[in-house]
Design an enzyme around this catalytic site. Structure first.
Site, short mmCIF file in Angstrom:
data_model
loop_
_atom_site.label_atom_id
_atom_site.label_comp_id
_atom_site.label_asym_id
_atom_site.label_seq_id
_atom_site.Cartn_x
_atom_site.Cartn_y
_atom_site.Cartn_z
N ASP A 20 8.69 -4.32 -7.73
CA ASP A 20 9.84 -5.14 -7.31
C ASP A 20 10.70 -4.45 -6.24
OD1 ASP A 20 9.11 -7.00 -9.34
OD2 ASP A 20 10.08 -5.71 -10.80
N HIS A 48 5.80 -12.64 -5.36
CA HIS A 48 6.56 -12.55 -4.12
C HIS A 48 6.81 -13.96 -3.59
CE1 HIS A 48 2.27 -11.98 -2.66
NE2 HIS A 48 2.62 -13.15 -2.21
P1 IMP Z 1 1.28 -5.69 -17.31
O1 IMP Z 1 0.92 -5.40 -15.89
O2 IMP Z 1 1.64 -7.12 -17.55
O3 IMP Z 1 0.23 -5.19 -18.27
O4 IMP Z 1 2.61 -4.86 -17.68
C1 IMP Z 1 2.63 -3.45 -17.76
C2 IMP Z 1 3.94 -2.90 -17.22
O5 IMP Z 1 4.02 -3.08 -15.82
C3 IMP Z 1 5.18 -3.61 -17.79
O6 IMP Z 1 6.23 -2.65 -17.91
C4 IMP Z 1 5.53 -4.63 -16.73
O7 IMP Z 1 6.89 -5.00 -16.77
C5 IMP Z 1 5.19 -3.83 -15.48
N1 IMP Z 1 4.84 -4.70 -14.33
C6 IMP Z 1 3.69 -5.36 -14.14
N2 IMP Z 1 3.73 -6.03 -12.98
C7 IMP Z 1 4.91 -5.77 -12.42
C8 IMP Z 1 5.52 -6.17 -11.18
O8 IMP Z 1 4.95 -6.87 -10.35
N3 IMP Z 1 6.76 -5.68 -10.97
C9 IMP Z 1 7.39 -4.85 -11.85
N4 IMP Z 1 6.86 -4.46 -12.99
C10 IMP Z 1 5.62 -4.91 -13.28
#
Ligand code: IMP
Length: 460
Positions: A20, A48
């Protein structure tokens, strides 16, 4: 030695912190003149916004380059592709009048397919953990673990005879179904019904014909021409990478440069520039260490409630001013100060040539008497002053205490500022301290919400 072939400019845009950071701004700066834009890792956990005319189009999978009519886009082999989301995005783009979406968007045949059951497995795996990760709940981890287990489906599988596809889904779901049974949880039939899933994938396959390509060959058509520009839109970030992030509080792909390159069908010698993206403050969604976090009344799992011993008005105000709520999950983001120790490590790990610092205007909104403009330049950890990000931080959960360089607020920064010299003196000092601490220059500075609200330092 072979004579080197002519070679395109290849720019990788990589998040430096916990995602982000506003990667889309720099990616779109390059994408408007690029020939090819590639999305390389992750899935619809990323998010995005693409601006097409006066329309704002939120995207999770399709590369932002689709907003520029001359640009080809590729979803590369490192992505886990939720086909429902993909087709929703394609329809939205077409409705908004974006031209030639079907012709300009290509999908690598070796990209992985994220299946409807992966979302349920994500929930179940979180349920089983004492220390939750706080995933986006999109099924990303289970989709990648099926890939690692070699039972995952690839886009090419959509074109198999129906019975073969059914057989593959059958094998893929066996372990998942067993876990449901073991936990005595009700199986959500509609997302596990093999025949239905296979039929749906077949239908999707028919829609995708003409978009599916051999990613390797497709990328090389653009790569071996020195007049071309290729942009790789990183997803997530260095510190969320499964290889070098805050394991286990990470995503399930290598979202650092090397994983991003291989996800884009490229190698480490192909990239000509790496840009690390940061905000002037830091943010994080989900759990995990965040040394410079402003303590907050937001629980670490993102829900509201009294969790930490005291509230931070600064954190809450910053969150409101900057609109720090997750694009994908709408969870409130944890916020804190710029951490130059972490940024230096990210720059080294990602091979960054220069940085972008976004949201300088947001930080400038704090009033003069609020001592909130800070840069962490080292930590106090176990009684010592250290200048590195400790690698046992995820085991001990002992968070190092940041040592800050502080400024008072009250800089006014507006989108009209187009040159570095236009920035207030204190803001330039802030940038210069970051450059000194991180060891690479700041080439891009975000001064407003729109993509074009960015100072580009051509001399850097
Ligand atoms: P997952 O990718 O859904 O398995 O989440 C794993 C970790 O990565 C969590 O803490 C999510 O909040 C973080 N995360 C995954 N994608 C994003 C993103 O696009 N922006 C910020 N955090 C992310």
């Amino acid at each position: 030695m072979k004579k080197p072939k002519p070679h395109a400019r290849v720019i990788a845009v990589i998040g430096g912190a916990w995602g982000d950071e506003g990667k889309g701004k720099v990616a779109s700066y390059y994408a408007k003149d690029a020939n090819l834009v590639i999305r390389a890792t992750g899935g619809d956990n990323a998010g995005h916004t693409v601006y097409f005319g006066d329309k704002k189009i939120p995207l999770h999978l399709v590369p932002g380059g689709i907003g520029y009519p001359q640009t080809q886009c590729l979803i590369g082999q490192g992505v886990v592709l939720n086909l429902d989301t993909l087709f929703d995005e394609i329809d939205t783009l077409k409705k908004a009048g974006v031209p030639d979406v079907d012709k300009r968007l290509k999908i690598s045949g070796t990209a992985s397919v994220l299946m409807p059951y992966h979302r349920h497995m994500d929930r179940l795996h979180e349920l089983l953990k004492d220390n939750k990760i706080g995933t986006t709940g999109k099924g990303i981890g289970p989709a990648y673990s099926d890939k690692i287990n070699r039972v995952g489906l690839k886009v090419y599988d959509l074109f198999l005879p129906l019975w073969e596809l059914q057989e593959k889904i059958n094998v893929a779901t066996r372990a998942h179904v067993a876990l449901f049974k073991y936990l005595d949880e009700e199986i959500p039939e509609e997302d596990f019904f093999v025949d239905k899933l296979a039929e749906k994938l077949h239908e999707y396959g028919e829609r995708l014909i003409g978009m599916v390509v051999n990613g390797h060959e497709f990328v090389r058509k653009y790569l071996y021409d020195d007049l071309n520009t290729i942009v790789i839109e990183g997803a997530q970030s260095v510190r969320l990478s499964i290889e070098c992030g805050d394991y286990p509080n990470v995503t399930s792909s290598d979202s650092n440069t090397l994983g991003t390159l291989s996800g884009a069908h490229l190698n480490h010698k192909d990239v000509t520039e790496v840009v690390n993206i940061y905000k002037a403050y830091f943010s994080r969604v989900g759990n995990g260490p965040f040394p410079t976090e402003f303590p907050s009344h937001i629980k670490l799992d993102g829900t509201l409630g009294k969790y930490l011993p005291y509230e931070s008005k600064t954190g809450d105000r910053l969150r409101e001013m900057a609109g720090e709520y997750g694009a994908t999950t709408h969870r409130p983001r944890r916020v804190g100060a710029f951490d130059a120790v972490l940024a230096r490590q990210s720059a080294e790990l990602s091979g960054a040539d220069y940085m972008c610092i976004n949201h300088m205007d947001t930080l400038g909104k704090f009033s003069k008497d609020e001592l909130v403009v800070m840069i962490c330049t080292c930590y106090r950890y176990h009684g010592r002053v250290i200048h590195y990000y400790p690698d046992d931080i995820n085991l001990t959960y002992e968070i190092p205490e940041p040592v800050y360089t502080m400024f008072d607020g009250g800089w006014e920064i507006t989108p009209e500022m187009k040159r570095y010299e236009d920035l207030p003196k204190k803001a330039r000092l802030f940038i210069e301290i970051i450059e000194r601490e991180v060891g690479i220059p700041v080439k891009y500075i975000g001064v407003g919400p729109k993509n074009e609200d960015m100072i580009v330092r051509e001399d850097v």
